[in-house]
Design a protein around this motif. Sequence first.
Motif, PDB file in Angstrom:
ATOM      1  N   GLY A 284      42.216  44.956  25.451  1.00 60.93           N
ATOM      2  CA  GLY A 284      42.902  46.058  24.780  1.00 60.93           C
ATOM      3  C   GLY A 284      44.168  45.655  24.060  1.00 60.93           C
ATOM      4  N   ILE A 285      45.014  46.650  23.806  1.00 56.98           N
ATOM      5  CA  ILE A 285      46.295  46.431  23.131  1.00 56.98           C
ATOM      6  C   ILE A 285      47.269  45.818  24.134  1.00 56.98           C
ATOM      7  CG2 ILE A 285      48.129  47.500  21.790  1.00 56.98           C
ATOM      8  CD1 ILE A 285      45.347  47.678  20.513  1.00 56.98           C
ATOM      9  N   PHE A 286      48.021  44.800  23.712  1.00 58.31           N
ATOM     10  CA  PHE A 286      48.932  44.115  24.622  1.00 58.31           C
ATOM     11  C   PHE A 286      50.008  45.057  25.140  1.00 58.31           C
ATOM     12  CE2 PHE A 286      52.993  41.942  25.303  1.00 58.31           C
ATOM     13  CZ  PHE A 286      52.637  41.094  26.337  1.00 58.31           C
ATOM     14  N   SER A 287      50.277  44.956  26.451  1.00 57.32           N
ATOM     15  CA  SER A 287      51.349  45.721  27.089  1.00 57.32           C
ATOM     16  C   SER A 287      52.280  44.760  27.797  1.00 57.32           C
ATOM     17  CB  SER A 287      50.777  46.728  28.088  1.00 57.32           C
ATOM     18  OG  SER A 287      51.816  47.320  28.840  1.00 57.32           O
ATOM     19  N   ILE A 288      53.596  44.849  27.524  1.00 54.31           N
ATOM     20  CA  ILE A 288      54.573  43.938  28.109  1.00 54.31           C
ATOM     21  C   ILE A 288      54.677  44.116  29.611  1.00 54.31           C
ATOM     22  CG2 ILE A 288      56.566  45.435  27.878  1.00 54.31           C
ATOM     23  CD1 ILE A 288      56.480  41.694  26.977  1.00 54.31           C
ATOM     24  N   ALA A 289      54.270  45.309  30.100  1.00 53.25           N
ATOM     25  CA  ALA A 289      54.388  45.584  31.532  1.00 53.25           C
ATOM     26  C   ALA A 289      53.126  45.231  32.308  1.00 53.25           C
ATOM     27  CB  ALA A 289      54.717  47.069  31.745  1.00 53.25           C
ATOM     28  N   LYS A 290      52.071  44.864  31.644  1.00 51.65           N
ATOM     29  CA  LYS A 290      50.795  44.613  32.295  1.00 51.65           C
ATOM     30  C   LYS A 290      50.644  43.137  32.648  1.00 51.65           C
ATOM     31  CE  LYS A 290      45.808  45.275  31.577  1.00 51.65           C
ATOM     32  NZ  LYS A 290      44.776  45.786  30.640  1.00 51.65           N
ATOM     33  N   SER A 291      49.997  42.860  33.766  1.00 47.47           N
ATOM     34  CA  SER A 291      49.711  41.478  34.165  1.00 47.47           C
ATOM     35  C   SER A 291      48.348  41.061  33.628  1.00 47.47           C
ATOM     36  CB  SER A 291      49.726  41.343  35.690  1.00 47.47           C
ATOM     37  OG  SER A 291      51.019  41.588  36.198  1.00 47.47           O
ATOM     38  N   TYR A 292      48.273  39.825  33.153  1.00 46.91           N
ATOM     39  CA  TYR A 292      47.029  39.283  32.614  1.00 46.91           C
ATOM     40  C   TYR A 292      46.703  37.988  33.360  1.00 46.91           C
ATOM     41  CZ  TYR A 292      47.971  42.554  28.835  1.00 46.91           C
ATOM     42  OH  TYR A 292      48.235  43.690  28.099  1.00 46.91           O
ATOM     43  N   THR A 293      45.436  37.850  33.745  1.00 49.67           N
ATOM     44  CA  THR A 293      45.019  36.709  34.563  1.00 49.67           C
ATOM     45  C   THR A 293      43.893  35.943  33.890  1.00 49.67           C
ATOM     46  OG1 THR A 293      45.626  37.854  36.604  1.00 49.67           O
ATOM     47  CG2 THR A 293      44.103  35.997  36.807  1.00 49.67           C
ATOM     48  N   ARG A 294      44.048  34.624  33.861  1.00 46.35           N
ATOM     49  CA  ARG A 294      42.974  33.737  33.402  1.00 46.35           C
ATOM     50  C   ARG A 294      42.526  32.878  34.582  1.00 46.35           C
ATOM     51  NH1 ARG A 294      42.013  30.025  28.151  1.00 46.35           N
ATOM     52  NH2 ARG A 294      40.599  28.488  29.065  1.00 46.35           N
ATOM     53  N   THR A 295      41.211  32.778  34.749  1.00 45.33           N
ATOM     54  CA  THR A 295      40.626  31.915  35.773  1.00 45.33           C
ATOM     55  C   THR A 295      39.733  30.883  35.084  1.00 45.33           C
ATOM     56  OG1 THR A 295      38.635  33.248  36.095  1.00 45.33           O
ATOM     57  CG2 THR A 295      40.600  33.895  37.341  1.00 45.33           C
ATOM     58  N   SER A 296      39.073  30.074  35.881  1.00 46.56           N
ATOM     59  CA  SER A 296      38.134  29.105  35.304  1.00 46.56           C
ATOM     60  C   SER A 296      36.913  29.804  34.717  1.00 46.56           C
ATOM     61  CB  SER A 296      37.686  28.100  36.372  1.00 46.56           C
ATOM     62  OG  SER A 296      37.031  28.790  37.437  1.00 46.56           O
ATOM     63  N   MET A 297      36.702  31.068  35.095  1.00 46.35           N
ATOM     64  CA  MET A 297      35.513  31.790  34.661  1.00 46.35           C
ATOM     65  C   MET A 297      35.792  32.781  33.535  1.00 46.35           C
ATOM     66  SD  MET A 297      33.207  30.489  36.590  1.00 46.35           S
ATOM     67  CE  MET A 297      31.843  31.621  36.348  1.00 46.35           C
ATOM     68  N   THR A 298      36.962  33.412  33.516  1.00 46.48           N
ATOM     69  CA  THR A 298      37.249  34.464  32.532  1.00 46.48           C
ATOM     70  C   THR A 298      38.653  34.320  31.974  1.00 46.48           C
ATOM     71  OG1 THR A 298      38.052  36.007  34.229  1.00 46.48           O
ATOM     72  CG2 THR A 298      35.705  36.102  33.679  1.00 46.48           C
ATOM     73  N   ALA A 299      38.833  34.829  30.761  1.00 41.33           N
ATOM     74  CA  ALA A 299      40.147  34.835  30.116  1.00 41.33           C
ATOM     75  C   ALA A 299      40.236  36.058  29.200  1.00 41.33           C
ATOM     76  CB  ALA A 299      40.380  33.554  29.323  1.00 41.33           C
ATOM     77  N   PRO A 300      41.344  36.798  29.247  1.00 43.85           N
ATOM     78  CA  PRO A 300      41.478  37.990  28.399  1.00 43.85           C
ATOM     79  C   PRO A 300      41.991  37.653  27.005  1.00 43.85           C
ATOM     80  CG  PRO A 300      43.387  37.792  29.805  1.00 43.85           C
ATOM     81  CD  PRO A 300      42.487  36.645  30.155  1.00 43.85           C
ATOM     82  N   TYR A 301      41.668  38.516  26.059  1.00 45.86           N
ATOM     83  CA  TYR A 301      42.339  38.465  24.764  1.00 45.86           C
ATOM     84  C   TYR A 301      42.844  39.866  24.445  1.00 45.86           C
ATOM     85  CZ  TYR A 301      38.162  40.396  22.431  1.00 45.86           C
ATOM     86  OH  TYR A 301      37.115  41.183  22.048  1.00 45.86           O
ATOM     87  N   VAL A 302      43.947  39.927  23.702  1.00 46.87           N
ATOM     88  CA  VAL A 302      44.620  41.196  23.433  1.00 46.87           C
ATOM     89  C   VAL A 302      44.924  41.312  21.949  1.00 46.87           C
ATOM     90  CG1 VAL A 302      45.667  41.315  25.726  1.00 46.87           C
ATOM     91  CG2 VAL A 302      46.899  40.167  23.856  1.00 46.87           C
ATOM     92  N   ALA A 303      45.117  42.550  21.513  1.00 46.71           N
ATOM     93  CA  ALA A 303      45.576  42.830  20.149  1.00 46.71           C
ATOM     94  C   ALA A 303      47.075  43.048  20.189  1.00 46.71           C
ATOM     95  CB  ALA A 303      44.876  44.062  19.599  1.00 46.71           C
ATOM     96  N   HIS A 304      47.798  42.407  19.234  1.00 48.22           N
ATOM     97  CA  HIS A 304      49.261  42.534  19.200  1.00 48.22           C
ATOM     98  C   HIS A 304      49.748  42.281  17.781  1.00 48.22           C
ATOM     99  CE1 HIS A 304      53.404  42.524  20.533  1.00 48.22           C
ATOM    100  NE2 HIS A 304      53.579  41.290  20.031  1.00 48.22           N
ATOM    101  N   ASN A 305      50.421  43.271  17.207  1.00 45.39           N
ATOM    102  CA  ASN A 305      50.987  43.150  15.857  1.00 45.39           C
ATOM    103  C   ASN A 305      49.948  42.677  14.842  1.00 45.39           C
ATOM    104  OD1 ASN A 305      53.410  43.937  16.924  1.00 45.39           O
ATOM    105  ND2 ASN A 305      54.343  41.890  16.888  1.00 45.39           N
ATOM    106  N   SER A 306      48.758  43.303  14.889  1.00 45.64           N
ATOM    107  CA  SER A 306      47.672  43.049  13.928  1.00 45.64           C
ATOM    108  C   SER A 306      47.025  41.678  14.094  1.00 45.64           C
ATOM    109  CB  SER A 306      48.158  43.213  12.475  1.00 45.64           C
ATOM    110  OG  SER A 306      48.652  44.519  12.255  1.00 45.64           O
ATOM    111  N   LEU A 307      47.379  40.964  15.184  1.00 45.70           N
ATOM    112  CA  LEU A 307      46.726  39.693  15.480  1.00 45.70           C
ATOM    113  C   LEU A 307      46.087  39.770  16.861  1.00 45.70           C
ATOM    114  CD1 LEU A 307      49.342  37.078  14.197  1.00 45.70           C
ATOM    115  CD2 LEU A 307      47.205  37.764  13.092  1.00 45.70           C
ATOM    116  N   TYR A 308      45.262  38.753  17.172  1.00 44.48           N
ATOM    117  CA  TYR A 308      44.551  38.711  18.441  1.00 44.48           C
ATOM    118  C   TYR A 308      44.891  37.402  19.144  1.00 44.48           C
ATOM    119  CZ  TYR A 308      42.178  42.563  16.271  1.00 44.48           C
ATOM    120  OH  TYR A 308      41.921  43.754  15.662  1.00 44.48           O
ATOM    121  N   TYR A 309      45.321  37.523  20.412  1.00 42.68           N
ATOM    122  CA  TYR A 309      45.752  36.372  21.190  1.00 42.68           C
ATOM    123  C   TYR A 309      44.906  36.259  22.453  1.00 42.68           C
ATOM    124  CZ  TYR A 309      50.029  36.614  18.326  1.00 42.68           C
ATOM    125  OH  TYR A 309      50.926  36.638  17.289  1.00 42.68           O
TER     126      TYR A 309
END
Length: 401
Positions: free
Chosen positions: A136-161
Motif C-alpha cells: 500500500g501507500i507508505f506510512s511513517i508510523a507503520k512497521s515493514y518486515t522483510r524475510t528471506s521469503m517475502t519483501a514489501p513494496y510501497v508507493a511514496h511520492n509517485s514512486l515505488y520502493y
Amino acid sequence: MREVNVVDSLYPAPQNAVTYEIRASTDVLALTAAGVPKSVSISASLYKSDGQNVGLCADFNAFLYVYDAAGNLLKSEQLNEANTITTNISNMNNIFRIIFRWLSGTEEVVSKEIPTVKDGNAGAAGSAGPLIYPAGIFSIAKSYTRTSMTAPYVAHNSLYYYLAKTGTFTGINPADDYAANGVNATWRPYDNFQAAFFEIVMAEFARLGKAVFFNDYMMSQYGVTPSGADTNEYQNFAAGTFIPNILLNFLTGAGHLSAGNFSWDQYGRTYRKSKEIIVWRSIADEFGTLETEHNVNLKKGTYFDFGSWTKAIINLPDPALHQGLELELRGPIATTRIPRDWPTFRSNGFAMMGWSTTTSDYVTCSRVISYITGNARANITSQKVNNVWTWVADSNFIIIS
C-alpha cells in the motif's frame, strides 16, 4: 611439382592468381565442461579461386589431425585427392585443437587450425529471491518486515520502493533514505518500467486494459451518468455521478452488469430492470428432422423448442454431471391435425424416470416423448432418487419404453 600460391583470403585476389582457402564447419569447436564435443562431427572443404571463379578443389590430398592439450595425437585421417574431409568426434574427450591440411606431395598447400572452447563448471545454485508483495501507500508510523521469503513494496511520492534489507523497520522515509544512502539504502526504488506495472495494483483508479480499480471495486472504464448519458469519467465513481457498465465489489461479492440494469447483492439475490428474454434451441435446426440419435451439449442452453416437426432422438448426458439442472421443452402452436413427428428424449444408459398413467406414479424408463402444443411446457430435471442422480420427466411426457 604443382606451383602453389596461398594467400590469407580468397578476396581480393589479382586477376588470374590462384589461391586456396579451407572452410570448416566451425571455426571454434565447443566442448562441455567434461571436454566432450558438443558436435557429432567436424568437416572442412578446400576451395580454389583463379581470380574469377571459386569452387571446390580436389587436386590435393587432405589430412586431419586431432591433438590433446599435451600435444599428443588423438586421431588422424587422410583422403587422397579430396575436396572435403569429415570425421566423427562425438566420443572423443579432451580435444584441444584440430588441424586440417591439404598437401601436394610433401608440400603444404594450405592448413587451418580449429581451436576449442570448454564450458566452465556449474557454480553453486543461487538462493531464490523473496516474493515481493504490495503493502500500500507508505506510512511513517507503520512497521515493514522483510524475510528471506517475502519483501514489501510501497508507493511514496509517485514512486515505488521495495524493502532491500532483511529485518523490521519503522520511521524510515524511503525518499530521504535513498537520497542519503543510494544502493545501500533500506528502501530502494523500482525503475520506471517496474513502477508502471505496480501502478496497476497500487494506485486508485489504476487501469488494466478497459478495467478500472478503485478500493474494493473493479469496474469498466465506460458507463453512464445518473441521467443515462454515456460517459467515461470514472473518476466520478466515488461521487456517485459515474455508473460503470460493469461493477464488481471484491469485498462483498455484489455487483452489476449493463450499467446497473442487472445486479446482485451479497446474498446472491438478483435484480433486473428489463424483461427476461429466453433464447430457445430449435431441435429441428440443431439436430435435423430425421429419426436419428444426437448427443446434446447442455452448456449451450436448456430451453428446447420444436416449433418445426422433428423425429430427432436426443441422448441426455449423465445427470450426475448436471445436478439439479432443469430442461424445459415447448411444442408447436395448436394444430387441427394430429402431429406425428415428435422429438424423443433418451436416457442413453443413465438413470431415468417418467410418469406412468397406469400406476399414477413415476417409474423407471429409458425414453420419453411429449405431445404438448401451444403454450404448454414440459420439463426434465436432474434429481436424486434413491441416492442416484436421475433424469425425471414430468407428467407432460409419455413413456414410450
